[in-house]
Design a protein around this motif. Structure first.
Motif, mmCIF file in Angstrom:
data_model
loop_
_atom_site.group_PDB
_atom_site.id
_atom_site.type_symbol
_atom_site.label_atom_id
_atom_site.label_comp_id
_atom_site.label_asym_id
_atom_site.label_seq_id
_atom_site.Cartn_x
_atom_site.Cartn_y
_atom_site.Cartn_z
ATOM 1 N N GLY A 407 72.141 71.318 51.148
ATOM 2 C CA GLY A 407 73.016 72.016 51.822
ATOM 3 C C GLY A 407 72.407 72.662 53.228
ATOM 4 O O GLY A 407 71.522 72.002 53.619
ATOM 5 N N LYS A 408 73.098 73.605 53.664
ATOM 6 C CA LYS A 408 72.892 74.227 54.886
ATOM 7 C C LYS A 408 72.535 75.730 54.561
ATOM 8 O O LYS A 408 73.332 76.416 54.091
ATOM 9 C CB LYS A 408 73.853 73.939 55.619
ATOM 10 N N ALA A 409 71.221 75.956 55.191
ATOM 11 C CA ALA A 409 71.141 77.464 55.241
ATOM 12 C C ALA A 409 71.151 77.871 56.998
ATOM 13 O O ALA A 409 69.971 77.803 57.545
ATOM 14 C CB ALA A 409 69.825 77.930 54.728
ATOM 15 N N ARG A 422 62.896 75.538 47.728
ATOM 16 C CA ARG A 422 63.448 74.944 48.775
ATOM 17 C C ARG A 422 62.508 74.180 49.639
ATOM 18 O O ARG A 422 61.526 74.461 49.738
ATOM 19 C CB ARG A 422 64.314 75.904 49.446
ATOM 20 N N LEU A 423 62.991 73.347 50.367
ATOM 21 C CA LEU A 423 62.206 72.354 51.364
ATOM 22 C C LEU A 423 63.264 72.321 52.604
ATOM 23 O O LEU A 423 64.390 71.792 52.623
ATOM 24 C CB LEU A 423 61.864 71.221 50.874
ATOM 25 N N ARG A 464 55.057 75.327 60.952
ATOM 26 C CA ARG A 464 55.853 74.753 59.754
ATOM 27 C C ARG A 464 55.657 73.409 59.307
ATOM 28 O O ARG A 464 54.938 72.552 60.188
ATOM 29 C CB ARG A 464 57.398 74.786 60.276
ATOM 30 N N LEU A 465 55.763 73.073 58.096
ATOM 31 C CA LEU A 465 55.709 71.894 57.620
ATOM 32 C C LEU A 465 57.122 71.196 57.452
ATOM 33 O O LEU A 465 57.678 71.766 56.637
ATOM 34 C CB LEU A 465 54.958 71.989 56.164
ATOM 35 N N THR B 86 57.507 76.128 54.581
ATOM 36 C CA THR B 86 58.490 74.936 54.239
ATOM 37 C C THR B 86 59.949 75.371 53.828
ATOM 38 O O THR B 86 61.005 74.807 53.641
ATOM 39 C CB THR B 86 58.141 73.972 53.065
ATOM 40 N N ASP B 87 59.901 76.850 53.511
ATOM 41 C CA ASP B 87 61.211 77.466 52.864
ATOM 42 C C ASP B 87 62.097 77.703 54.085
ATOM 43 O O ASP B 87 61.946 77.290 55.073
ATOM 44 C CB ASP B 87 60.524 78.788 52.329
ATOM 45 N N ALA B 88 63.324 77.993 53.444
ATOM 46 C CA ALA B 88 64.506 78.137 54.315
ATOM 47 C C ALA B 88 65.112 79.372 53.747
ATOM 48 O O ALA B 88 65.624 79.449 52.667
ATOM 49 C CB ALA B 88 65.430 76.990 54.636
ATOM 50 N N ALA B 89 65.285 80.596 54.641
ATOM 51 C CA ALA B 89 65.927 81.712 53.891
ATOM 52 C C ALA B 89 67.431 81.522 54.120
ATOM 53 O O ALA B 89 67.957 80.804 54.943
ATOM 54 C CB ALA B 89 65.457 82.860 54.942
ATOM 55 N N GLY B 90 68.146 82.716 53.411
ATOM 56 C CA GLY B 90 69.593 82.402 53.516
ATOM 57 C C GLY B 90 70.359 81.784 52.266
ATOM 58 O O GLY B 90 69.713 81.013 51.545
ATOM 59 N N THR B 91 71.432 81.859 52.561
ATOM 60 C CA THR B 91 72.132 81.505 51.376
ATOM 61 C C THR B 91 72.463 79.862 51.500
ATOM 62 O O THR B 91 72.829 79.385 52.753
ATOM 63 C CB THR B 91 73.689 82.105 51.105
ATOM 64 N N LEU B 92 72.473 78.886 50.594
ATOM 65 C CA LEU B 92 72.538 77.471 50.787
ATOM 66 C C LEU B 92 74.144 77.328 50.643
ATOM 67 O O LEU B 92 74.662 77.642 49.797
ATOM 68 C CB LEU B 92 71.939 77.068 49.690
ATOM 69 N N GLU B 93 74.709 76.838 51.893
ATOM 70 C CA GLU B 93 76.045 76.471 51.700
ATOM 71 C C GLU B 93 76.182 74.948 51.902
ATOM 72 O O GLU B 93 75.375 74.437 52.519
ATOM 73 C CB GLU B 93 76.810 77.034 53.248
ATOM 74 N N PRO B 94 77.417 74.542 51.212
ATOM 75 C CA PRO B 94 77.725 73.104 51.476
ATOM 76 C C PRO B 94 77.950 72.947 52.986
ATOM 77 O O PRO B 94 78.600 73.935 53.515
ATOM 78 C CB PRO B 94 78.743 72.593 50.604
ATOM 79 N N PHE B 95 77.825 71.641 53.431
ATOM 80 C CA PHE B 95 78.115 71.389 54.904
ATOM 81 C C PHE B 95 79.362 70.296 54.873
ATOM 82 O O PHE B 95 79.814 69.878 54.065
ATOM 83 C CB PHE B 95 76.963 70.920 55.700
#
Lengths: 483, 586
Positions: A407-409, A422-423, A464-465, B86-95
């Motif tokens: 998905g997209k954050a 997450r990655l 970042r990796l 490697t992380d990503a903050a925020g809610t995961l939304e479908p695109f």
């Protein structure tokens, strides 16, 4: 006989032009004669060429995993377009008459058989194949290692000179001088190290962004420094201690410039037997420092062995000889090989095979691939970082990951594993071709519970990796984003 | 934050790499950080190692200084390369998914060796790319998702052939697959590439794109607006906007809008075109009026032109009126109505109109009248032959409707003096008329016979006249039979030194056509005496002529070809010789 499909023939061809020419020969009915032997192991024919006499060409499948192509044309390409045309004609179902095997081919087969027999006799008598030839004398080896150590000292001096003077002081003139000195390294049996130094010099003129350029050069200097230290220790130890075997735990030998021979790898027990592989991605790029094109294929071994690690094939084509060497290509078939050579290396060892057959992939293969995908991101990331820690390791590990969600954050595409770890995905410098922009064009079935092949890169600037997707694997297909 | 310290240290090391380890001796920044590092080192051994390495920087000989800096860099490298986030903050939304409909697994996968050249051709610069793109299209490569974005990018290609090919052929064939990309990338304020995007969108979606077209018509930058105008033509729902735009500030946009309105052919559109014809836009109204198929156009053009004629003939000829009149008459092209014909005839016969200033209008009218293709029109034109600027049209008209003898009787007099104005005009007309004949002779093949050539029926006296005037090309094209006088002339011309090879070929070809018995011999003669470089490719004409040679000529032909410089010519002629040799001897 092996299954001859168009894809199989495409894979045999040395380059795209040969495919085109071969196909057009078959399409234009340029073959005056199309024959096959009764047992189906040999197909042969005559093809009209520019000369008066037609060329007689043949494809011999007496050993299906290493077919032999012969043609009377003078082309240096192998197999030539006539051979390919003959195969395309066969694959497209053109009528082939049954004919006697031509005498010259029968003779050649007999000779090959005798060669094979002699080989087997030699093997049976306990002597390893070709061992006598390769057994270098100890004194020659010591002499070579002395030369290598000398070369390493020279390189050390050059590196220190660069560090001492500072990167800002490198201008076109001093680079030219260093290049001349780098040429001298050619006489010391350390081509790999020479190339690594040349890469440093190429960086001086390569990049537009000077800050990025300095960072890259600093990285390259740490690589060179580590390489100098490690190889010096390694060679000194080997010189002193006759018993010490060649290093097969790391890529050090390759870094120094050793080209592993299959026989050596066999001797060192680095062969896997009866393996099936499926290619998931492919790329080809020019390595200016080595003056070579590198065709790189990323493969997953099918079945239980290998534990889901991605293997890499690398074909090196020196710029100067590129025309005459087969350009490797994407491969969509399952490769079956009796003997797979695995080079010393890290997460993605290089592999090579000599003889192989191919088959169409089935859905159970894709299921197997998906099942082999790694499921825990923290573990994978730990493994990747462990590799990146060493300056001499490959900077871009490739891993097949399973994901629960895609998905997209915010603006970032993100993979999530089953534990919710997450990655973040991104574009990396090593690929230089965007693939993320393709994601919205793929079906929604890819948004959950599939596998993706990613390449990692540590980006110093952003700390970042980053992982860039190269291909997706579903139960039915491999969807390639790159090649 | 302790990691932050290491990043700082990395920056310092990097700075020293750039400046050179030679100056590291005097560097205080790293030294200043030492105590802190050592302090951290007490709890974490890795910091201890960093502190040790850092303490050696700038100490000892030049070599030791370089070594120390490298060592510290290696250590930092090893640590920092394990610190990547490697992380990503925020809610995961479908695109959003662009192409839910298309099945990406249906098309067979395209391998690197076939895909790469096409992608490169679309995204890079250099020669030979159009061929690669065309090949890719033939190979059905554009079904692969990896081509979608490059295909759209190629609309920006500075080599317009590629951009045009993508616009007209490839992208329309890709259909719904590229639409989301086109929509996402379209910038109405953009340039030519965006104009192309709009064109493709319109072509792919038709009526559904009209809202977008309307927006582009009102807001778009000039290139986008032009594309929108072209797309809006023929759609009644967009006529109002076209109408507005036809008053745009930019002339090219007004011109395009008028043209689009002409396609609509409505009352209002026609009204607007005539309005433009009356004003300063007369010139750009011509083409739209020609194409306008509103039934009243012809009649109204006649009315407009008549009024203008009265203005021109009534008072002092004024340039603006003449210009507008030229436009009005020009716009009559293609309108074959009796009213138009009548008007043109009356115009040309109007003595008060026949003045120097109106010559462009007269010539335009005569040209249109000739195209009317009616007996009355021809007759009028023929009658005007004594006006020098009408002579050309009169002659062409005469050839169309008078008996051949009469044409000669009426017109040969004008050629009495080749250098006179009449003589030059008529000769030019003769050449213009026979050029299609010559061209046909050039490209004829054995299957085609001369019967299909355009026939104009030249009186046999013409050929003699042309001989007298030494007009070889004209002689060749009007000669109809083996006349001694004509043949003598042609042979003399053929053998004259420094006659161009093309002229020689026409003469030989004519002799073949007339069935001259020495024609074969003469062709061989021309080939044998031509200089070796003279033939650089084999024309259709030459090939056809050679194939008319008897089989016995094969050897001589081969020998003649042997001398030629260009191998392709040599080989081709020798191939033809081989074919000749197979001919049955009679």
């Amino acid at each position: 006989m092996a299954q001859i499909t168009e894809a199989y023939i495409d894979a045999l061809a040395p380059n795209a032009a040969a495919i085109k020419n071969g196909r057009s020969l078959a399409k234009k009915n340029s073959f005056q004669r199309l024959c096959q032997t009764e047992d189906g192991t040999l197909i042969f024919g005559e093809c009209k060429g520019s000369g008066k006499e037609p060329y007689s060409c043949s494809a011999d499948f007496i050993k299906p995993d290493s077919p032999v192509f012969r043609c009377s044309c003078p082309s240096r390409q192998f197999p030539c377009k006539h051979n390919l045309g003959l195969l395309y004609a066969y694959a497209s179902g053109s009528p082939f008459q049954t004919g006697e095997i031509p005498q010259d081919i029968a003779d050649k087969r007999e000779k090959a058989e005798k060669r094979e027999e002699r080989k087997q006799e030699a093997a049976a008598s306990g002597e390893p194949v070709g061992a006598s030839k390769r057994k270098t004398s100890r004194s020659a080896l010591v002499k070579k290692m002395n030369a290598q150590l000398e070369g390493i000292d020279l390189l050390d001096k050059l590196v220190k000179q660069v560090v001492n003077g500072g990167l800002a002081a490198l201008d076109a003139k001093s680079v030219r001088m260093l290049e001349d000195q780098a040429k001298q390294l050619g006489g010391y049996y350390i081509p790999g190290m020479q190339a690594a130094f040349r890469e440093l010099l190429l960086l001086v003129r390569g990049c537009d962004d000077q800050e990025q350029q300095y960072t890259a050069m600093m990285d390259q200097l740490t690589i060179l420094h580590t390489l100098i230290k490690r190889s010096r220790d390694y060679l000194t130890a080997r010189k002193e201690n006759e018993e010490l075997p060649a290093d097969t735990g790391t890529r050090l030998e390759e870094w120094i410039g050793h080209a592993w021979q299959l026989a050596e790898l066999r001797e060192l027990g680095l062969m896997r037997s009866s393996t099936e592989l499926l290619q998931l991605s492919f790329r080809s790029y020019a390595d200016e420092a080595r003056a070579e094109y590198i065709d790189e294929g990323f493969w997953l071994p099918l079945g239980s062995d290998g534990a889901g690690d991605i293997l890499v094939t690398r074909h090196y084509r020196p710029f100067r000889a590129a025309k005459h060497i087969r350009e490797d290509d994407s491969c969509f078939l399952v490769v079956q090989t009796k003997e797979l050579a695995v080079y010393p290396g890290d997460m993605n060892p290089r592999v090579r095979w000599e003889d192989m057959t191919m088959r169409e992939p089935e859905s159970k293969d894709y299921e197997g691939v998906k099942a082999a995908a790694k499921r825990s991101y923290p573990e994978v990331i730990k493994q990747v970082k462990n590799q990146l820690k060493s300056p001499l390791a490959y900077k871009n590990p490739v891993v097949l990951l399973h994901y629960a969600k895609l998905g997209k954050a915010g603006e970032t595409y993100v993979l999530e594993d089953e534990q919710g770890k997450r990655l973040a995905l991104g574009e990396i410098d090593a690929i230089r071709q965007p693939t993320l922009q393709l994601l919205p064009m793929l079906g929604a079935e890819l948004h959950a519970d599939q596998a993706v092949l990613v390449m990692f890169e540590h980006q110093m600037g952003s700390r970042r990796l980053t992982a860039q997707p190269l291909a997706f694997v579903t139960e039915q297909a491999v969807i390639r984003l790159l090649y | 934050m302790s990691m932050e310290m290491l990043y700082d240290l990395h920056q310092d090391v990097r700075r020293l790499f750039i400046a050179g380890s030679a100056v590291s001796g005097g560097d205080v920044r790293i030294k200043r950080q030492l105590p802190k590092l050592e302090q951290l080192g007490e709890s974490a051994p890795v910091f201890k190692r960093v502190a040790e390495a850092a303490s050696r920087v700038g100490e000892g000989t030049a070599e030791q200084m370089a070594d120390a800096l490298l060592e510290l860099a290696v250590l930092l490298h090893a640590i920092l390369y394990t610190q990547g986030q490697t992380d990503a903050a925020g809610t995961l939304e479908p695109f959003e998914v662009y192409t839910a409909a298309s099945d990406t697994t249906a098309a067979p996968p395209v391998p690197y060796r076939r895909l790469k050249p096409v992608i490169d051709a679309l995204t890079e610069r250099g020669p030979g790319r159009l061929e690669a793109v065309k090949q890719g299209y033939e190979d059905n490569i554009f079904t692969d998702i990896r081509t979608y974005l490059p295909a759209v990018t190629a609309l920006e290609d500075p080599y317009s052939e590629i951009a045009d090919y993508m616009t007209n052929v490839v992208l329309p064939s890709m259909g719904a697959n590229v639409l989301p990309i086109l929509h996402a990338q379209l910038n109405l304020q953009g340039g030519q590439a965006d104009a192309r995007k709009l064109t493709v969108i319109h072509r792919l979606t038709g009526q559904a794109s009209h809202a977008l077209i309307a927006k582009a018509l009102t807001e778009g930058a000039a290139p986008v607006k032009l594309a929108a105008i072209a797309a809006a033509a023929g759609s009644p729902d967009l006529e109002e906007l076209l109408y507005e735009i036809s008053y745009d500030r930019k002339k090219e946009i007004r011109a395009a809008a008028l043209l689009a309105l002409a396609k609509n052919g409505s009352d209002r559109a026609a009204e607007r075109l005539f309005e433009a014809l009356q004003g300063k836009d007369a010139e750009i109204a011509v083409e739209p009026l020609r194409r306008c198929d509103h039934p009243d156009t012809g009649q109204r053009l006649v009315e407009t032109a008549s009024e203008l004629r009265d203005m021109v003939t009534g008072g002092k000829p004024d340039n603006a009126a003449i210009e507008r009149m030229t436009a009005a008459v020009n716009a009559m092209e293609g309108k074959r109505e009796p009213a138009v014909e009548e008007f043109l005839i009356s115009l040309l016969q109007d003595q008060t109109f026949t003045v120097k200033e109106t010559e462009p209008v007269q010539e335009c009218a005569a040209g249109l009248l000739l195209e009317m293709d009616t007996a009355a029109a021809y007759e009028v034109l023929n009658g005007l032959r004594n006006r020098i600027n009408m002579l050309d049209y009169a002659f062409r008209a005469a050839l169309q409707f008078l008996p051949r003898e009469a044409v000669y009787d009426h017109y040969h007099g004008y050629l009495a003096k080749k250098q006179s104005a009449e003589g030059k005009t008529l000769l030019r007309a003769c050449h213009d008329i026979v050029i299609p004949v010559i061209r046909a002779m050039r490209s004829y093949t054995i299957e085609e016979d001369y019967g299909q050539l355009p026939q104009h029926g030249w009186d046999s006296r013409w050929v003699q006249l042309f001989v007298k005037l030494d007009e070889a090309e004209l002689v060749c094209s009007v000669a109809e039979r083996l006349d001694e006088h004509v043949i003598d002339y042609l042979l003399a011309k053929l053998h004259k030194p420094r006659t161009r090879i093309s002229d020689q070929m026409i003469i030989v070809s004519t002799l073949f056509r007339l069935g001259h018995r020495d024609a074969s011999e003469l062709l061989l003669y021309v080939l044998e005496q031509a200089s070796p470089q003279q033939f650089y490719y084999v024309t259709e004409e030459l090939r056809a002529l050679i194939l008319q040679l008897p089989g016995t000529a094969a050897d001589r032909l081969r020998a003649a070809a042997e001398r030629f410089t260009y191998t392709s010519v040599k080989e081709e002629i020798q191939d033809l010789a081989d074919k000749l040799a197979l001919k049955p001897t009679e």
